[in-house]
Design a protein around this motif. Sequence first.
Motif, PDB file in Angstrom:
ATOM      1  N   GLY A  43       0.848  -1.185   0.000  1.00 20.46           N
ATOM      2  CA  GLY A  43       0.000   0.000   0.000  1.00 20.46           C
ATOM      3  C   GLY A  43       0.880   1.229   0.000  1.00 20.46           C
ATOM      4  N   LEU A  44       0.929   1.946  -1.127  1.00 19.01           N
ATOM      5  CA  LEU A  44       1.772   3.142  -1.220  1.00 19.01           C
ATOM      6  C   LEU A  44       1.053   4.314  -0.548  1.00 19.01           C
ATOM      7  N   GLU A  45       1.224   4.422   0.753  1.00 22.47           N
ATOM      8  CA  GLU A  45       0.533   5.430   1.545  1.00 22.47           C
ATOM      9  C   GLU A  45       1.497   6.002   2.567  1.00 22.47           C
ATOM     10  N   ARG A  51      -1.742   2.980   6.116  1.00 21.28           N
ATOM     11  CA  ARG A  51      -1.124   1.930   5.304  1.00 21.28           C
ATOM     12  C   ARG A  51      -1.224   0.579   6.007  1.00 21.28           C
ATOM     13  N   GLU A  52      -0.964   0.580   7.291  1.00 22.22           N
ATOM     14  CA  GLU A  52      -1.029  -0.668   8.058  1.00 22.22           C
ATOM     15  C   GLU A  52      -2.452  -1.233   8.076  1.00 22.22           C
ATOM     16  N   GLU A  55      -3.282  -2.571   4.388  1.00 21.28           N
ATOM     17  CA  GLU A  55      -2.622  -3.831   4.059  1.00 21.28           C
ATOM     18  C   GLU A  55      -3.177  -4.978   4.903  1.00 21.28           C
ATOM     19  N   LYS A  71       1.883  -8.822   4.043  1.00 18.11           N
ATOM     20  CA  LYS A  71       1.891  -7.360   4.005  1.00 18.11           C
ATOM     21  C   LYS A  71       3.327  -6.845   3.908  1.00 18.11           C
ATOM     22  N   ILE A  73       4.410  -4.141   5.060  1.00 18.13           N
ATOM     23  CA  ILE A  73       4.759  -3.489   6.318  1.00 18.13           C
ATOM     24  C   ILE A  73       5.340  -4.486   7.319  1.00 18.13           C
ATOM     25  N   ASP A  78      10.028   0.536   7.242  1.00 18.61           N
ATOM     26  CA  ASP A  78       9.155   1.627   6.807  1.00 18.61           C
ATOM     27  C   ASP A  78       9.699   2.353   5.582  1.00 18.61           C
ATOM     28  N   THR A  81       8.593   2.031   1.306  1.00 19.93           N
ATOM     29  CA  THR A  81       7.666   2.798   0.465  1.00 19.93           C
ATOM     30  C   THR A  81       7.960   4.292   0.479  1.00 19.93           C
ATOM     31  N   LYS A  82       8.809   4.746   1.362  1.00 24.31           N
ATOM     32  CA  LYS A  82       9.053   6.182   1.485  1.00 24.31           C
ATOM     33  C   LYS A  82      10.232   6.659   0.643  1.00 24.31           C
ATOM     34  N   LYS A 109      -2.258   2.446  -4.839  1.00 24.46           N
ATOM     35  CA  LYS A 109      -1.973   3.828  -4.445  1.00 24.46           C
ATOM     36  C   LYS A 109      -3.179   4.707  -4.764  1.00 24.46           C
TER      37      LYS A 109
END
Length: 213
Positions: A43-45, A51-52, A55, A71, A73, A78, A81-82, A109
Amino acid sequence: MKNIILILIVATLLTNCSSNRLVHQYKNPETGFFESNKLFIIGLEGNLELREEFEKKLSQAFDKEKVRSVKSIDFFEDSFTKEKKTLEELNTIEQTLLNAGFDAILITKVLGTEKRYYTSRMLHEFMTSNQTFEDYYFGNQYKYLKQKGKKEDYTIHIIETSLYCICPEKERELLWRGEIEIKDSNNNSKNIHNFIDVLFENLKENELLLIYE
């Protein structure tokens, strides 16, 4: 008269139900039925808590359909995705996933949000009238201008989901991509639930990951 009433009822139902829907999709023409042995969910959040939740709920939904999923995550830190990844880093990540038994990646996303207005208020006049263009335009012009300055009736989230195969003989091949619109319910859990409903319906129709019973 009965036909007119039936048309209005159907149109109203469509107006209410079509807020959560698939609007665009692409399926690789070489992709037939695809079943994953182990699916990696991303999940691109930027909001870690959201996001957690996303997913987790998506993974639980796949579990109910007997699709094994993990998942992102829980698998990567972390920064996965950042931080922007180089091609070399992506190849390393792909190899890590292959070594862990994954054969597919599902990436989701939010592309953006849009404000929408209900138009069903004027539906009855449109469906039942034999007005000329001039009569119809001038008859509705005031209503449109009057509504224009009002608060938006609802918000739509535009969400894109992509399914990739990371099979050894294929390098991150896109199998399917869909763009889904979800009406904001002001409740993240409900929004996610509505998204999953639309996503799963279309994955089943395309014979990807899921099958109809």
